[in-house]
Design a protein around this motif. Structure first.
Motif, short mmCIF file in Angstrom:
data_model
loop_
_atom_site.label_atom_id
_atom_site.label_comp_id
_atom_site.label_asym_id
_atom_site.label_seq_id
_atom_site.Cartn_x
_atom_site.Cartn_y
_atom_site.Cartn_z
N GLY A 1 0.82 -1.23 -0.13
CA GLY A 1 -0.05 0.10 -0.02
C GLY A 1 0.88 1.25 0.11
N ILE A 2 1.98 1.34 -0.67
CA ILE A 2 2.87 2.49 -0.63
C ILE A 2 3.42 2.64 -2.03
N GLN A 3 3.68 4.12 -2.23
CA GLN A 3 4.47 4.23 -3.69
C GLN A 3 5.85 3.92 -3.41
N LEU A 4 6.38 3.28 -4.63
CA LEU A 4 7.54 3.01 -4.68
C LEU A 4 8.51 3.98 -5.39
N GLN A 5 9.06 3.91 -6.36
CA GLN A 5 9.92 4.66 -7.12
C GLN A 5 9.60 4.74 -8.51
N VAL A 6 10.08 5.59 -9.22
CA VAL A 6 9.93 5.77 -10.80
C VAL A 6 10.87 4.77 -11.42
N THR A 7 10.62 4.13 -12.44
CA THR A 7 11.65 2.90 -12.87
C THR A 7 12.33 3.83 -14.06
N PRO A 8 13.61 3.22 -14.24
CA PRO A 8 14.22 3.85 -15.29
C PRO A 8 13.57 3.75 -16.76
N ALA A 9 12.79 2.62 -17.01
CA ALA A 9 12.01 2.61 -18.08
C ALA A 9 11.14 3.80 -18.35
N ALA A 10 10.43 4.12 -17.34
CA ALA A 10 9.51 5.27 -17.18
C ALA A 10 10.13 6.68 -17.55
N VAL A 11 11.30 6.76 -16.67
CA VAL A 11 12.10 7.97 -16.91
C VAL A 11 12.65 8.01 -18.61
N ALA A 12 13.16 6.96 -19.12
CA ALA A 12 13.65 7.16 -20.38
C ALA A 12 12.43 7.39 -21.40
N ALA A 13 11.28 6.71 -21.12
CA ALA A 13 9.91 7.06 -22.05
C ALA A 13 9.75 8.53 -21.78
N ALA A 14 9.69 9.03 -20.53
CA ALA A 14 9.35 10.31 -20.40
C ALA A 14 10.36 11.35 -21.17
N LEU A 15 11.45 11.12 -20.99
CA LEU A 15 12.62 11.93 -21.71
C LEU A 15 12.26 11.75 -23.29
N ASP A 16 12.02 10.66 -23.82
CA ASP A 16 12.10 10.46 -25.11
C ASP A 16 10.69 11.19 -25.73
N LYS A 17 9.66 11.40 -24.90
CA LYS A 17 8.46 12.03 -25.05
C LYS A 17 8.69 13.37 -25.25
N ASP A 18 9.41 13.88 -24.36
CA ASP A 18 9.71 15.55 -24.09
C ASP A 18 11.07 15.75 -24.22
N SER A 19 11.38 16.21 -25.34
CA SER A 19 12.97 16.46 -25.61
C SER A 19 13.38 17.80 -24.82
N SER A 20 12.31 18.67 -24.36
CA SER A 20 12.67 20.18 -23.67
C SER A 20 12.91 19.87 -22.19
N ILE A 21 12.96 18.63 -21.80
CA ILE A 21 13.18 18.48 -20.40
C ILE A 21 14.89 18.69 -20.14
N LYS A 22 15.23 19.22 -19.34
CA LYS A 22 16.74 19.77 -18.97
C LYS A 22 17.19 18.81 -17.67
N ALA A 23 16.22 18.27 -16.76
CA ALA A 23 16.90 17.94 -15.57
C ALA A 23 15.96 16.81 -15.05
N VAL A 24 16.30 15.85 -14.67
CA VAL A 24 15.39 14.55 -13.72
C VAL A 24 15.75 14.99 -12.32
N LEU A 25 14.62 14.94 -11.32
CA LEU A 25 14.99 14.93 -9.75
C LEU A 25 14.41 13.72 -9.42
N LEU A 26 14.90 13.06 -8.56
CA LEU A 26 14.54 11.91 -7.67
C LEU A 26 14.47 12.33 -6.34
N THR A 27 13.56 11.37 -5.55
CA THR A 27 13.70 11.31 -4.22
C THR A 27 14.02 10.08 -3.78
N SER A 28 15.23 9.94 -3.24
CA SER A 28 15.94 8.65 -3.00
C SER A 28 16.78 8.37 -1.96
N PRO A 29 16.52 7.65 -0.87
CA PRO A 29 15.34 6.72 -0.74
C PRO A 29 14.19 7.70 -0.46
N ASN A 30 12.93 7.20 -0.82
CA ASN A 30 11.74 7.69 -0.48
C ASN A 30 11.28 7.83 0.92
#
Length: 133
Positions: A55-84
């Motif tokens: 019943g908790i949120q985990l993390q964003v996956t590498p595949a999800a990050v790659a897909a988001a970056l491929d979809k939007d080439s204007s993104i300049k940075a990624v921020l993670l909260t790790s550990p959550n």
């Protein structure tokens, strides 16, 4: 609002210019929202994985990050909260590689992980995994 919150503000405003787009998880700390406002940074949100078993949120996956970056080439940075907030660490090394292959900065809120990298039984720290800040 002190300590790490101020560091997150400084990290965001140092790494990104006003108007830049930042990919970040929906469960980022509220101080990130303050940094976005202070820096004039635009958020692009990514939903972390969810564990129905716990019943908790985990993390964003590498595949999800790659897909988001491929979809939007204007993104300049990624921020993670790790550990959550539940102690779940992201695959920072894989996400760092994805970011750096695209010339994108990886920022990590590691406020809940100052102990990381101090023991071989724990995950390495974000900087040890290739995060930029």
């Amino acid at each position: 609002m002190n300590g790490t919150s101020q560091a997150i503000h400084a990290m965001l405003m140092t790494a990104l210019e006003p108007g830049a787009r930042l990919l970040l998880p929906r469960n980022a700390h509220r101080s990130v929202a303050g940094g976005l406002i202070l820096g004039g940074i635009e958020a692009v949100y990514l939903q972390p994985e969810y564990s129905a078993e716990f019943g908790i949120q985990l993390q964003v996956t590498p595949a999800a990050v790659a897909a988001a970056l491929d979809k939007d080439s204007s993104i300049k940075a990624v921020l993670l909260t790790s550990p959550n907030y539940y102690g779940v660490a992201a695959d920072v090394a894989a996400i760092a590689q994805i970011c750096h292959e695209r010339g994108i900065v990886l920022l990590v809120d590691e406020a809940h992980g100052p102990h990381l990298g101090l023991s071989k039984t724990l995950p390495p720290s974000a900087l040890q995994c290739g995060a930029d800040a």
